[in-house]
Each structure stands twice: as structure tokens, then as C-alpha cells.
Design a protein around this motif. Structure first.
Motif, PDB file in Angstrom:
ATOM      1  N   GLY A 118       1.493  -8.586   3.594  1.00 35.76           N
ATOM      2  CA  GLY A 118       1.503  -7.239   4.136  1.00 35.76           C
ATOM      3  C   GLY A 118       2.769  -6.935   4.897  1.00 35.76           C
ATOM      4  O   GLY A 118       3.771  -7.653   4.805  1.00 35.76           O
ATOM      5  N   ARG A 170      -0.028  -2.778   7.034  1.00 38.69           N
ATOM      6  CA  ARG A 170      -0.665  -2.564   5.736  1.00 38.69           C
ATOM      7  C   ARG A 170      -0.860  -3.914   5.058  1.00 38.69           C
ATOM      8  O   ARG A 170       0.036  -4.757   5.069  1.00 38.69           O
ATOM      9  CB  ARG A 170       0.187  -1.648   4.857  1.00 38.69           C
ATOM     10  CG  ARG A 170       0.322  -0.241   5.410  1.00 38.69           C
ATOM     11  CD  ARG A 170       1.015   0.664   4.408  1.00 38.69           C
ATOM     12  NE  ARG A 170       1.088   2.035   4.869  1.00 38.69           N
ATOM     13  CZ  ARG A 170       1.505   3.052   4.133  1.00 38.69           C
ATOM     14  NH1 ARG A 170       1.867   2.837   2.873  1.00 38.69           N
ATOM     15  NH2 ARG A 170       1.539   4.268   4.630  1.00 38.69           N
ATOM     16  N   PHE A 171      -2.037  -4.064   4.449  1.00 35.82           N
ATOM     17  CA  PHE A 171      -2.386  -5.323   3.797  1.00 35.82           C
ATOM     18  C   PHE A 171      -2.899  -5.029   2.391  1.00 35.82           C
ATOM     19  O   PHE A 171      -3.951  -4.376   2.240  1.00 35.82           O
ATOM     20  CB  PHE A 171      -3.462  -6.071   4.590  1.00 35.82           C
ATOM     21  CG  PHE A 171      -3.066  -6.390   5.996  1.00 35.82           C
ATOM     22  CD1 PHE A 171      -2.419  -7.578   6.302  1.00 35.82           C
ATOM     23  CD2 PHE A 171      -3.324  -5.499   7.039  1.00 35.82           C
ATOM     24  CE1 PHE A 171      -2.051  -7.871   7.599  1.00 35.82           C
ATOM     25  CE2 PHE A 171      -2.956  -5.777   8.336  1.00 35.82           C
ATOM     26  CZ  PHE A 171      -2.323  -6.979   8.615  1.00 35.82           C
ATOM     27  N   PRO A 172      -2.184  -5.455   1.354  1.00 37.00           N
ATOM     28  CA  PRO A 172      -2.731  -5.300  -0.001  1.00 37.00           C
ATOM     29  C   PRO A 172      -3.893  -6.265  -0.209  1.00 37.00           C
ATOM     30  O   PRO A 172      -3.839  -7.429   0.206  1.00 37.00           O
ATOM     31  CB  PRO A 172      -1.538  -5.650  -0.904  1.00 37.00           C
ATOM     32  CG  PRO A 172      -0.686  -6.542  -0.073  1.00 37.00           C
ATOM     33  CD  PRO A 172      -0.865  -6.097   1.360  1.00 37.00           C
ATOM     34  N   LEU A 173      -4.928  -5.781  -0.830  1.00 36.32           N
ATOM     35  CA  LEU A 173      -6.123  -6.597  -1.045  1.00 36.32           C
ATOM     36  C   LEU A 173      -6.211  -6.964  -2.520  1.00 36.32           C
ATOM     37  O   LEU A 173      -6.240  -6.078  -3.382  1.00 36.32           O
ATOM     38  CB  LEU A 173      -7.377  -5.825  -0.615  1.00 36.32           C
ATOM     39  CG  LEU A 173      -7.381  -5.344   0.836  1.00 36.32           C
ATOM     40  CD1 LEU A 173      -8.626  -4.514   1.119  1.00 36.32           C
ATOM     41  CD2 LEU A 173      -7.287  -6.524   1.792  1.00 36.32           C
ATOM     42  N   GLU A 210      -6.273  -1.339  -0.451  1.00 35.58           N
ATOM     43  CA  GLU A 210      -5.351  -1.622   0.641  1.00 35.58           C
ATOM     44  C   GLU A 210      -6.051  -1.379   1.967  1.00 35.58           C
ATOM     45  O   GLU A 210      -6.856  -0.460   2.106  1.00 35.58           O
ATOM     46  CB  GLU A 210      -4.124  -0.719   0.519  1.00 35.58           C
ATOM     47  CG  GLU A 210      -3.091  -0.955   1.610  1.00 35.58           C
ATOM     48  CD  GLU A 210      -1.959   0.057   1.557  1.00 35.58           C
ATOM     49  OE1 GLU A 210      -0.810  -0.357   1.349  1.00 35.58           O
ATOM     50  OE2 GLU A 210      -2.242   1.265   1.729  1.00 35.58           O
ATOM     51  N   ARG A 243      -5.317  -0.506   5.885  1.00 37.36           N
ATOM     52  CA  ARG A 243      -4.299   0.016   6.785  1.00 37.36           C
ATOM     53  C   ARG A 243      -4.833  -0.016   8.211  1.00 37.36           C
ATOM     54  O   ARG A 243      -5.954   0.403   8.479  1.00 37.36           O
ATOM     55  CB  ARG A 243      -3.934   1.444   6.389  1.00 37.36           C
ATOM     56  CG  ARG A 243      -2.848   2.072   7.261  1.00 37.36           C
ATOM     57  CD  ARG A 243      -2.505   3.464   6.798  1.00 37.36           C
ATOM     58  NE  ARG A 243      -1.985   3.447   5.429  1.00 37.36           N
ATOM     59  CZ  ARG A 243      -1.615   4.553   4.774  1.00 37.36           C
ATOM     60  NH1 ARG A 243      -1.736   5.735   5.368  1.00 37.36           N
ATOM     61  NH2 ARG A 243      -1.150   4.474   3.552  1.00 37.36           N
ATOM     62  N   ARG A 246      -9.697   1.479   4.874  1.00 37.35           N
ATOM     63  CA  ARG A 246      -9.589   0.773   3.600  1.00 37.35           C
ATOM     64  C   ARG A 246      -9.578   1.794   2.476  1.00 37.35           C
ATOM     65  O   ARG A 246     -10.506   2.607   2.357  1.00 37.35           O
ATOM     66  CB  ARG A 246     -10.747  -0.199   3.419  1.00 37.35           C
ATOM     67  CG  ARG A 246     -10.675  -0.951   2.085  1.00 37.35           C
ATOM     68  CD  ARG A 246     -11.706  -2.043   2.001  1.00 37.35           C
ATOM     69  NE  ARG A 246     -11.576  -2.795   0.756  1.00 37.35           N
ATOM     70  CZ  ARG A 246     -12.235  -3.912   0.476  1.00 37.35           C
ATOM     71  NH1 ARG A 246     -13.106  -4.398   1.368  1.00 37.35           N
ATOM     72  NH2 ARG A 246     -12.052  -4.544  -0.658  1.00 37.35           N
ATOM     73  N   SER A 247      -8.524   1.752   1.661  1.00 38.22           N
ATOM     74  CA  SER A 247      -8.412   2.670   0.534  1.00 38.22           C
ATOM     75  C   SER A 247      -8.617   1.896  -0.754  1.00 38.22           C
ATOM     76  O   SER A 247      -8.485   0.676  -0.802  1.00 38.22           O
ATOM     77  CB  SER A 247      -7.027   3.342   0.528  1.00 38.22           C
ATOM     78  OG  SER A 247      -6.006   2.350   0.423  1.00 38.22           O
TER      79      SER A 247
END
Length: 677
Positions: free
Chosen positions: A655, A672-675, A621, A623, A609-610
Motif C-alpha cells: 500500500g 491505501r491498501f490493495p486487497l 481496496e 482506504r 472499503r471499495s
């Protein structure tokens, strides 16, 4: 490239006429230069000189391209006669200067005949027959007859001209006319004036015929007529003003054949309205900027007397500041004057903005197409939207071969604009490009909005279909599985109650069967709950649930721990439930493929998680990577249910999921999933 037309006697004759005309013109100018000053016929710069220099050559070129075009032959013959006028005028005064008055008088007769016939051909017949070579209708025959009679009258009157009074004669000696009729003296000036007015009336009528043709013509012919109409209009203005405008009239007359040439051969490539528009804008800029420059210079010179350099610099800066705003203002004023409110790009943009604000994207697209059609004055316009609803919207009829213009929204192609044939109010190509440059961004925005609306609608339909499908599955499982089992358990309880007093052993056996059935019901319920959301996510969290999936994979061949390594980087708490389910299912499907198809000895799962989570856990995001050291993807990959489901699960929450084979070998599943913050 078009092939060169083959040679023919007609084309050869046209080029011979052009060569003779230029030779006569050059000889006439040379003779006039050598004639003594007191015998020269005024300035050599006359409208006939302009005609002699350009009409024959352009007419011959036009004959070479279209040998049967009568207008081209009129240009050749009229230009040749105009060159004869230049030549014989010079010869007449040259011979008179040497005392050869008989030769001078004969040259004068030929001079008048060439002048009158050239005027009939080029000022009356040429406009009447342009551009098709035929009269507009039989009603114009009287104009031809009147012009011919007036021309013949001028030639005859010149032949019988009485000798003028030597006191009022402009040259040293009167050139005697042996055919003079002295009885004509009282009426000569009146007759010459009447014939002149008759010729003027015919010239104006010929110009009016062109204007009427322009009004009634189809779009292509209207474009063809615009050039000669503008050229002849300028000539008629100079002609009615008289000889005082000689140099200007000469230059304008020399341009007329080129206008006719463009009309006959190139009218689709040139726009007279564009030339007029740019000429007006340039003239307005020159006039206003010059006035501002000299005005500012004068004021600055008065204020800072003695500092001329400062005054000039101030004037230049002041004029430069006005240049660009003035150019835009003049261009808009000219566009409004020439094309009306419909063709004004700024007003069209305002209209588009209003239409887009008042309607949803689908209805706005129809309004946009109508505005584009009106703005370009074409028969039809249409917009094709890639993956849109609607995919195609048309206003009018674009025809079988419309002009396609790509619609690009922030570098992404979203569709095409199709422009049909020019309509009745045909605008210039340059103006069309200005309108397109103004309107295309708006059209692309609306096309993109239509695509987004279609994508949203499709997403809603998929969500609805998935929800209904899930409800159907739950209903089937509850009715056919759990419902039947509970019904059987109720019957078992009743049978056990009946057998309890008479046969306790039978009742005990029935209760044991009931216990087994309850275990089955509990398992079915767990399966239903597990299908809705994996319980491991609630019990262990996302990281723990992924580790549990990894533990289900058999150990490697060397027996050293689990074959799947899990690495978690970042805080995975507080993630959206939909994202947790999507990640879990993607990892589950990827590990299933590792066990069944990869032939791998090791695999690793990475959750990273970034970004900085917000107070509610959102932001950044997530990953996900699942990699193995197996055989990798086949050369011809056919996406099955598993790969498609991974991509769909990622797309459902905004994502993406990509399955590749790295150069190091094996298979890599990366999602990848935008949060949301």
C-alpha cells in the motif's frame, strides 16, 4: 560555428583557377554551338565537361577550408585542365571551319596536352593521394612513374601524329600537322593502344590503392575513404566501358568531387553504406513494384478487355499490397549483405530474446550489453540501472565520453545505455538508429527486470532483518524479563515450603509476594502477545479496535462526546491479518500525533472499503483517513520515526501512506491498501 579562414594568396589563386575554368568551359560550349555542324566534335556532353563544371569549384572550396591539402589542389588543377580540353577542342574545330588550320593545329596540341594531364592528375594521382595527400607507401611510386611516362608518351605521340587518310577522316578537311613524322604511320595505332592500356592499368591500380587503404585503415579513416572509393569505382567502370556511356559517365564524373568533399570535411555526418542501402532498396522497390504493376495491369486488361480503368485500378492495388512487405524484405536483405548476421536488427532481437530466456535478469543484462555492442559494432557498451543489482554492466570499453541513451519502461526511466566509440566495422548512423530502435525496448525490459529483482532482494533482506530483530527482542524480553521473574518465583516457592511448618506467617507473606510476581508475569506475557498482534483485533475486529483507540482519546473541550469520530464504510471482515495490523498501527500512530502535537479539538477516522469482496473476503481496496483540525504540518517537515513507520507499514503490504495539510487546515493521513482477490 567555425570562423571563416582568413584570405591568403593560395586561396585567392584557387578561386581564380575555378573562375577561369568555368569561363573556359562556357566559352568552349559557346564556340562549339556556333561552329558549323560538319565541323562539330560530336556531343558536348563528355566526362571532361563534367570534370570542368564541378572539380574546379569544389577544389577551390576545399582549398579555402584546408589550404595545405594536396588533393584539393589536384582537383583545381585537373579541373582547369579539363576545362582547357573543352575550350581548345572547340577552338580547334572552330578555327578549322574558317580555314585557319595553323591555329586549329596549335589548339589541337593544347587540347591533347590538357586532356592527358587532366587524366593523369584526376584518374591516377587523385585516387593514389586520397584522402591524406600522400602515397600509401613507396611501392606505389612505380604507378606514378608509369602513368607519367604514358601520359608524356601520349602528348608526344599527338605532337608527331601523321596526317590521317582523308577517306577515313570524319571532318571535311584534314587538319595538317606540320610536326608529323611519316615513319610513325605503321606503328601509330599500336603505340596509341599500348599507351592507352598502360593508362588503364594505372587507373585500376590507383583504385586498388584506395581499396587497400580501406582494408587497413582505422575506423575514422575507413569512413573517410568509403566515399571516394565508391565514386572512383563507378568512374573506372564507365572508363573501361568506353565512350559509349558518355552522358552517364559525365554525370557520374561530376559527382566525384562532392564525394571527396564529404570525405575531407563531413565524413562523420554521412554514411556511404546508408546511401548504398537506400539506393538498393529504392531500386529494388521500383523494379519489382513496376513489374507487378504492369504485369497485373496486363493480366487485368486481358481478363476484363475493354475496361482499362478497372485494369489500372487492379494493377495499382495489387502493386500497393506488395510495397510494404517488399520494402521490409529488401531492407533486411541489404542489411544482411552489408553488415552480416551481426548487424541484422531482426536477428539481434531474436538473439536477445534467447539470451533473456536462458538467464536470470543479472546475467541476462550482461548478455544484452554484449549483443548491443556487437550489433552497433562499437568498442564498448554499458548499461546503468537505477537502483539495480548490478547497477553497472559493461562490455568492452565505452571510453571517457560515451553516448548516453535513456532507457524508459512504460514511461518510467529505468537507467541509461552508454554507447562507446565506433569499432573497426563502423556502421552508418542510420543503421545504428535502426538497431537501437529495435534493441532499446528489450534492453529497457531487462533493466526493469533487474530493478524488480533488486527490489525483491532488498524486500527479502528487510523482512529477514525485521524477523531477526523481532526474534532478538523476544529472546531478550523472555530471558531478561520473564525468565528472571520465573526464576525468582521458583526460589520463593522453595522458601515458602521450607517456612510453611516452622513459620506459617512467613510462608503466607512469601506466597503473597509470589501472587504479585505472577500478576507481573501475566502482564509481561500480555505485553509480548500484544507486541506480536494487538489482541483488540481478535476480540473486537478492525472496526471495533479502531473505535477502542478513538475512545482512548480525551473528549473535546465542550464535553460533547468523544473528540474522535469513527466512520466505517463497507465490510471489513475477512481482511488479511497483515493489512489489519498495518491499518491498526497507522491509526494508532496518527491518533498519538493528534494528542501530542496537533493541538486539535476534533479528529475523525474513516475506514472505507471499495470493490466487491470475493468468497474469501479479498478484492477491492481499503482506504484509511485520519484527519484533524489542528495546526497542520510545519513549513519544513522532518519525517520522524512515527511518519516513517506509517509509510513503511503501508509499503510492506503493497500500500501507500501520504501525510498532507489540506487547504481547510489541520493534518490528513491517508493510506491505501490493495486487497488481493
Amino acid at each position: 560555428m567555425d570562423e571563416k579562414p582568413p584570405a591568403s594568396p593560395g586561396r585567392t589563386a584557387a578561386w581564380v583557377m575555378a573562375a577561369v575554368a568555368l569561363a573556359l568551359t562556357a566559352a568552349g560550349l559557346l564556340i562549339q554551338v556556333r561552329t558549323p555542324a560538319e565541323w562539330r566534335a560530336g556531343t558536348p556532353v563528355t566526362p571532361d565537361l563534367g570534370v570542368a563544371l564541378t572539380f574546379p569549384a569544389v577544389g577551390a572550396f576545399l582549398v579555402a577550408q584546408r589550404p595545405r591539402l594536396s588533393v584539393a589542389w589536384l582537383m583545381c588543377a585537373g579541373g582547369l585542365l579539363a576545362s582547357g580540353n573543352v575550350f581548345f577542342t572547340a577552338v580547334s574545330f572552330g578555327e578549322a571551319s574558317r580555314g585557319a588550320f595553323a591555329a586549329a593545329n596549335a589548339a589541337r596540341w593544347l587540347d591533347v596536352a590538357c586532356w592527358a594531364l587532366a587524366g593523369l592528375m584526376l584518374a591516377i594521382l587523385l585516387p593514389l593521394l586520397s584522402p591524406t595527400g600522400r602515397l600509401p607507401s613507396r611501392r606505389w611510386v612505380p604507378v606514378v612513374v608509369l602513368g607519367s611516362l604514358a601520359t608524356a608518351g601520349e602528348i608526344i605521340l599527338a605532337l608527331v601524329r601523321p596526317d590521317p587518310d582523308p577517306a577515313t577522316y570524319a571532318w571535311p578537311v584534314v587538319i595538317h600537322n606540320p610536326l608529323e613524322i611519316r615513319a610513325v604511320v605503321p606503328y601509330y595505332s599500336t603505340l596509341w593502344t599500348v599507351l592507352g592500356y598502360a593508362i588503364q592499368a594505372c587507373v585500376v591500380a590507383a583504385l586498388a590503392s584506395l581499396a587497400l587503404r580501406l582494408r587497413r585503415a582505422d575506423p575514422a579513416t575507413r569512413r573517410q575513404i568509403a566515399w571516394p572509393l565508391s565514386a572512383f569505382t563507378g568512374y573506372v567502370v564507365f572508363y573501361l566501358l568506353g565512350d559509349s556511356m558518355g552522358p552517364a559517365a559525365t554525370a557520374w564524373t561530376a559527382v566525384i568531387p562532392f564525394a571527396i568533399l564529404f570525405s575531407a570535411l563531413r565524413y562523420r555526418l554521412y554514411g556511404i553504406d546508408t546511401v548504398i542501402s537506400r539506393a538498393i532498396v529504392a531500386a529494388g522497390l521500383l523494379a519489382v513494384v513496376s513489374a507487378v504493376y504492369f504485369g497485373a495491369g496486363a493480366i487485368a486488361g486481358l481478363v476484363v478487355s475493354g475496361y482499362h480503368q478497372v485494369a489500372g485500378l487492379a494493377a495499382a492495388l495489387f502493386a500497393g499490397a506488395f510495397f510494404q512487405p517488399l520494402r521490409r524484405l529488401l531492407q533486411r536483405a541489404v542489411d544482411r549483405a552489408m553488415y552480416g548476421r551481426v548487424g541484422d536488427p531482426a536477428l539481434l532481437a531474436q538473439r536477445l530474446t534467447q539470451e533473456v530466456r536462458r538467464a536470470d535478469p543479472a546475467d541476462a543484462l550482461a548478455s544484452v550489453v554484449t549483443v548491443v555492442r556487437d550489433g552497433l559494432a562499437v568498442d564498448g557498451a554499458a548499461v546503468e540501472v537505477a537502483d539495480g543489482r548490478p547497477r553497472y554492466v559493461e562490455s568492452g570499453d565505452v571510453g571517457p565520453a560515451p553516448r548516453p541513451i535513456p532507457l524508459v519502461w512504460h514511461g518510467e526511466p529505468v537507467g541509461r545505455l552508454l554507447v562507446g566509440r565506433p569499432g573497426a566495422r563502423r556502421f552508418a548512423a542510420a543503421h545504428d538508429e535502426r538497431v537501437l530502435a529495435t534493441l532499446l525496448p528489450y534492453v529497457a525490459d531487462v533493466a526493469h527486470a533487474v530493478r524488480m529483482a533488486a527490489d525483491l532482494q532488498r524486500s527479502r533482506e528487510r523482512i529477514l532483518a525485521a524477523r531477526e530483530e523481532e526474534r532478538r527482542r523476544l529472546r531478550r524480553d523472555l530471558h531478561d524479563g520473564l525468565g528472571q521473574t520465573l526464576g525468582a518465583m521458583a526460589m520463593t516457592i522453595n522458601m515458602a515450603r521450607i517456612s510453611l511448618s516452622r513459620s506459617p506467617a512467613t510462608a503466607d507473606s512469601l506466597l503473597q509476594d509470589l501472587r504479585v510476581g505472577m500478576d507481573a508475569v501475566a502482564g509481561d506475557i500480555r505485553e509480548l502477545v500484544y507486541g506480536l498482534r494487538p489482541p483488540a483485533l481478535d476480540d473486537l475486529g478492525l472496526a471495533g479496535a479502531v473505535r477502542a483507540l478513538a475512545d482512548e482519546t480525551p473528549p473535546s473541550d465542550d464535553g460533547d462526546g468523544s473528540a474522535v469520530a469513527v466512520r466505517v464504510d463497507g465490510d471489513l471482515t475477512g481482511l488479511p491479518a497483515a493489512v489489519e495490523v498495518a491499518v491498526y498501527r497507522i491509526v494508532q500512530e496518527a491518533l498519538t500525533n493528534v494528542r501530542r502535537h496537533a493541538g486539535a479539538t476534533r479528529a475523525r477516522v474513516e475506514l472505507e472499503r471499495s470493490g466487491t469482496p470475493g468468497p474469501d473476503g479479498g478484492g477491492g481496496e481499503l482506504r484509511v483517513r485520519v484527519a484533524d483540525d489542528g495546526a497542520g504540518l510545519p513549513a519544513r517537515l522532518r519525517a520522524g520515526v512515527g511518519l516513517s513507520s506509517m509509510r513503511e507499514r503501508a509499503a510492506e503490504v503493497g500500500g501507500s501512506c501520504v501525510v498532507t495539510s489540506p487547504e481547510t487546515g489541520g493534518t490528513l493521513v491517508e493510506a491505501r491498501f490493495p486487497l488481493p482477490a
